[in-house]
Write an enzyme that holds these catalytic residues in place. Structure first.
Site, PDB file in Angstrom:
ATOM      1  N   ASP A 152       6.368   4.721  -1.560  1.00  0.00           N
ATOM      2  CA  ASP A 152       7.621   5.136  -1.524  1.00  0.00           C
ATOM      3  C   ASP A 152       8.735   4.516  -2.275  1.00  0.00           C
ATOM      4  O   ASP A 152      10.092   4.716  -2.050  1.00  0.00           O
ATOM      5  CB  ASP A 152       8.060   5.241  -0.043  1.00  0.00           C
ATOM      6  CG  ASP A 152       7.906   3.472   0.767  1.00  0.00           C
ATOM      7  OD1 ASP A 152       7.906   2.689   0.105  1.00  0.00           O
ATOM      8  OD2 ASP A 152       7.480   3.779   1.983  1.00  0.00           O
ATOM      9  N   GLY A 172       2.881  -4.670   8.978  1.00  0.00           N
ATOM     10  CA  GLY A 172       2.904  -2.999   9.227  1.00  0.00           C
ATOM     11  C   GLY A 172       1.791  -2.516   8.411  1.00  0.00           C
ATOM     12  O   GLY A 172       1.945  -1.645   8.230  1.00  0.00           O
ATOM     13  N   THR A 173       0.537  -3.129   8.768  1.00  0.00           N
ATOM     14  CA  THR A 173      -0.593  -2.283   8.210  1.00  0.00           C
ATOM     15  C   THR A 173      -1.778  -2.710   9.465  1.00  0.00           C
ATOM     16  O   THR A 173      -1.873  -3.619   9.825  1.00  0.00           O
ATOM     17  CB  THR A 173      -1.015  -2.977   6.896  1.00  0.00           C
ATOM     18  OG1 THR A 173      -2.233  -2.443   6.570  1.00  0.00           O
ATOM     19  CG2 THR A 173      -1.367  -4.534   7.042  1.00  0.00           C
ATOM     20  N   GLN A 219       0.792  -1.208   0.008  1.00  0.00           N
ATOM     21  CA  GLN A 219      -0.061  -0.179   0.038  1.00  0.00           C
ATOM     22  C   GLN A 219       1.078   1.201  -0.032  1.00  0.00           C
ATOM     23  O   GLN A 219       0.419   2.330   0.017  1.00  0.00           O
ATOM     24  CB  GLN A 219      -0.919   0.087   1.378  1.00  0.00           C
ATOM     25  CG  GLN A 219      -1.916  -1.082   1.196  1.00  0.00           C
ATOM     26  CD  GLN A 219      -2.497  -1.473   2.619  1.00  0.00           C
ATOM     27  OE1 GLN A 219      -3.483  -0.655   3.127  1.00  0.00           O
ATOM     28  NE2 GLN A 219      -1.637  -2.153   3.543  1.00  0.00           N
ATOM     29  N   HIS A 242      -1.788   1.345  -4.065  1.00  0.00           N
ATOM     30  CA  HIS A 242      -2.022   2.782  -3.902  1.00  0.00           C
ATOM     31  C   HIS A 242      -1.169   3.593  -4.818  1.00  0.00           C
ATOM     32  O   HIS A 242      -1.230   4.842  -4.468  1.00  0.00           O
ATOM     33  CB  HIS A 242      -1.988   2.957  -2.372  1.00  0.00           C
ATOM     34  CG  HIS A 242      -3.063   2.472  -1.759  1.00  0.00           C
ATOM     35  ND1 HIS A 242      -3.022   2.395  -0.057  1.00  0.00           N
ATOM     36  CD2 HIS A 242      -4.252   1.832  -2.115  1.00  0.00           C
ATOM     37  CE1 HIS A 242      -4.383   1.801   0.227  1.00  0.00           C
ATOM     38  NE2 HIS A 242      -5.002   1.498  -0.904  1.00  0.00           N
TER      39      HIS A 242
HETATM   40  P1  OAD Z   1      -1.601   2.545   9.308  1.00  0.00           P
HETATM   41  O1  OAD Z   1      -0.923   3.986   9.765  1.00  0.00           O
HETATM   42  O2  OAD Z   1      -2.943   2.611   9.406  1.00  0.00           O
HETATM   43  O3  OAD Z   1      -0.994   1.298  10.197  1.00  0.00           O
HETATM   44  C1  OAD Z   1       0.514   1.263  10.348  1.00  0.00           C
HETATM   45  C2  OAD Z   1       0.636  -0.044  11.003  1.00  0.00           C
HETATM   46  O4  OAD Z   1       2.135  -0.433  11.070  1.00  0.00           O
HETATM   47  C3  OAD Z   1       0.054  -0.071  12.429  1.00  0.00           C
HETATM   48  O5  OAD Z   1      -0.417  -1.514  12.628  1.00  0.00           O
HETATM   49  C4  OAD Z   1       1.373  -0.032  13.222  1.00  0.00           C
HETATM   50  O6  OAD Z   1       1.198  -0.712  14.479  1.00  0.00           O
HETATM   51  C5  OAD Z   1       2.423  -0.688  12.575  1.00  0.00           C
HETATM   52  N1  OAD Z   1       3.901  -0.420  12.849  1.00  0.00           N
HETATM   53  C6  OAD Z   1       4.450   0.589  13.226  1.00  0.00           C
HETATM   54  N2  OAD Z   1       5.582   0.685  13.104  1.00  0.00           N
HETATM   55  C7  OAD Z   1       6.047  -0.449  12.634  1.00  0.00           C
HETATM   56  C8  OAD Z   1       7.123  -1.189  12.445  1.00  0.00           C
HETATM   57  N3  OAD Z   1       8.538  -0.673  12.807  1.00  0.00           N
HETATM   58  N4  OAD Z   1       7.122  -2.414  11.890  1.00  0.00           N
HETATM   59  C9  OAD Z   1       5.995  -3.080  11.686  1.00  0.00           C
HETATM   60  N5  OAD Z   1       4.839  -2.215  11.823  1.00  0.00           N
HETATM   61  C10 OAD Z   1       5.004  -1.232  12.556  1.00  0.00           C
HETATM   62  O7  OAD Z   1      -1.014   2.649   7.888  1.00  0.00           O
HETATM   63  P2  OAD Z   1      -1.575   1.545   6.646  1.00  0.00           P
HETATM   64  O8  OAD Z   1      -2.270   0.263   7.199  1.00  0.00           O
HETATM   65  O9  OAD Z   1      -0.417   1.173   5.588  1.00  0.00           O
HETATM   66  O10 OAD Z   1      -4.083   5.088   2.039  1.00  0.00           O
HETATM   67  O11 OAD Z   1      -2.732   2.472   5.937  1.00  0.00           O
HETATM   68  C11 OAD Z   1      -3.244   2.004   4.801  1.00  0.00           C
HETATM   69  C12 OAD Z   1      -3.611   3.183   3.862  1.00  0.00           C
HETATM   70  O12 OAD Z   1      -4.286   4.294   4.789  1.00  0.00           O
HETATM   71  C13 OAD Z   1      -2.640   3.884   3.362  1.00  0.00           C
HETATM   72  O13 OAD Z   1      -2.083   3.239   2.126  1.00  0.00           O
HETATM   73  C14 OAD Z   1      -3.173   5.252   2.901  1.00  0.00           C
HETATM   74  C15 OAD Z   1      -3.762   5.438   4.351  1.00  0.00           C
HETATM   75  O14 OAD Z   1      -4.794   6.287   4.306  1.00  0.00           O
HETATM   76  C16 OAD Z   1      -4.612   5.969   1.118  1.00  0.00           C
HETATM   77  O15 OAD Z   1      -4.156   7.000   1.241  1.00  0.00           O
HETATM   78  C17 OAD Z   1      -5.512   5.439  -0.022  1.00  0.00           C
END
Ligand code: OAD
Length: 278
Positions: A108, A215-216, A105, A123
Site C-alpha cells: 500500500d 501486525g503479521t 509485506q 511482496h
Molecule cells: P494476515 O491477515 O495474515 O495477519 C494480520 C495480522 O495483523 C494478524 O496477526 C492480526 O492479529 C494483526 N492485526 C489486526 N489488526 C491489527 C492492528 N490494528 N494492529 C496490529 N496488528 C493487527 O496478514 P499478513 O500477515 O500481512 O501475501 O499476511 C501475509 C501475507 O499473506 C500478505 O502479504 C499476502 C497474504 O496472502 C501474498 O498475497 C503473497
C-alpha cells in the site's frame, strides 16, 4: 499488557543501533485496509484458490469477470483512499532516533507516505507497474491515480459497462498489455519475492540488533522466516499484534502500541506500564 515485556522492549529500543520494523497487514488495518486472515479478511471473502495466484485469477476472470473486477476493486479502493495512521507515523519517527529499516509485506505504500525512507516491499507495490520480461518497474502511480482506476472498476462491478469497455477504459489509466508482460508489481502465491527488495530485506535483517514484528500472522513464507532469522543472528525480537506470539509479545493495536513504545524509549513522557495510559 505484561510490564516486564514492555520494559524489555523499551530497553532494547534504547540500546539498538539498527532496528528493522517488519510489518504485515495489521499495521494498515487502522488506515481502513482489511487484513487477509482476520474474521473480515480478504481471504474470507475471496478464496485464495481463486484469487491469490495469476492462474487462478485468469481462470476466474474467464468464467466470472465481474467477480474479478469486484476483487480488484476491493484491493484498490481502500489503498486509494488510505492515509498513514499513528503506527506508520511512529515508525517514520523512529528513524530520527536510530537507524531504521522497514521490511513490509504490504503493497500500500503507506510507510513511504508516512515518511520512512528505507523501505523494502518484499511482496511488491500496487503503486508500481512492472515489465516482467525485463524485471523492471516501468511506471509509478500516485495514490490519486488509483482512485480513478477504482471508479472504472466500480462501473463494471455494478453492471454499468461491458467487459470490452472496461478493458478499453482501464488501458487508458493503467498500462497493462494483453500478454501479461506489463502488470502490477505484486507477488502472488507461488511467485518469486520482489527484487531487489528481498535481497535488501535479508541484508538489513542480518545487520539489525532489534526486529519489531508488527501486525503479521506469520503464515506466509519465506517472509515469515525473517523474525527467526534475526533471532538466530542474535537480534532481539519484539512482536506487536492483538494476538502476539514469540519471546517478547506486546498485545494491542499497532497505532496504540508503537507511538507509546517509541515515546517511552526516546521521548519525555515515560510510562513503565502502558495500561496506566498517557
Ligand atoms: P494476515 O491477515 O495474515 O495477519 C494480520 C495480522 O495483523 C494478524 O496477526 C492480526 O492479529 C494483526 N492485526 C489486526 N489488526 C491489527 C492492528 N490494528 N494492529 C496490529 N496488528 C493487527 O496478514 P499478513 O500477515 O500481512 O501475501 O499476511 C501475509 C501475507 O499473506 C500478505 O502479504 C499476502 C497474504 O496472502 C501474498 O498475497 C503473497
Amino acid at each position: 499488557m505484561n510490564t516486564d515485556n514492555w520494559i524489555t522492549a523499551v530497553l532494547a529500543l534504547r540500546k539498538a543501533k539498527h532496528v528493522v520494523v517488519f510489518t504485515g497487514a495489521g499495521i494498515s488495518a487502522e488506515s481502513g485496509i482489511p487484513t487477509f486472515r482476520d474474521a473480515d479478511g480478504f481471504w474470507q471473502r475471496f478464496p485464495p484458490e481463486q484469487f491469490a495466484t495469476w492462474t487462478g485469477l485468469l481462470r476466474t476472470a474467464l468464467t466470472r469477470p465481474q467477480l474479478v473486477a469486484e476483487f480488484v476493486l476491493n484491493v484498490v479502493e481502500p489503498i486509494a483512499k488510505a492515509s498513514p495512521n499513528a503506527g506508520h507515523l511512529a515508525v517514520a519517527e523512529l528513524e530520527k532516533h536510530v537507524k531504521t529499516s522497514v521490511v513490509t509485506q504490504n503493497i500500500d505504500g503507506l510507510h513511504q507516505s508516512a515518511g520512512s525512507t528505507d523501505v523494502h516491499e518484499i511482496h511488491g507495490s500496487l503503486l508500481e507497474v512492472v515489465d516482467t520480461s525485463a524485471a523492471q518497474v516501468i511506471r509509478r502511480f500516485e495514490r490519486n491515480d488509483l482512485a480513478q482506476i477504482a471508479e472504472t472498476l466500480r462501473q463494471y462491478a455494478t453492471h454499468q459497462i461491458s467487459l470490452f469497455s472496461l478493458l478499453r477504459q482501464l488501458r487508458k489509466e493503467y498500462p497493462f498489455d494483453w500478454l501479461g508482460r506489463h502488470r502490477p508489481n505484486l507477488v502472488l502465491f507461488g511467485d518469486a519475492m520482489a527484487e531487489p527488495a528481498w535481497t535488501e530485506a535479508r541484508r538489513v535483517v542480518d545487520q539489525c540488533d532489534l526486529l519489531l514484528s508488527v501486525g503479521t500472522s506469520g503464515a506466509v513464507y519465506p517472509a515469515a522466516m525473517l523474525p527467526d532469522w534475526a533471532a538466530g543472528r542474535g537480534a532481539a525480537v519484539v512482536t506487536i499484534d492483538p494476538h502476539p506470539t514469540g519471546d517478547c509479545p506486546l498485545a494491542g493495536n499497532a497505532g496504540t502500541i508503537l507511538p507509546r513504545l517509541i515515546g517511552d524509549a526516546f521521548g519525555t513522557a515515560v510510562t513503565s506500564n502502558p495500561d496506566a495510559g498517557t
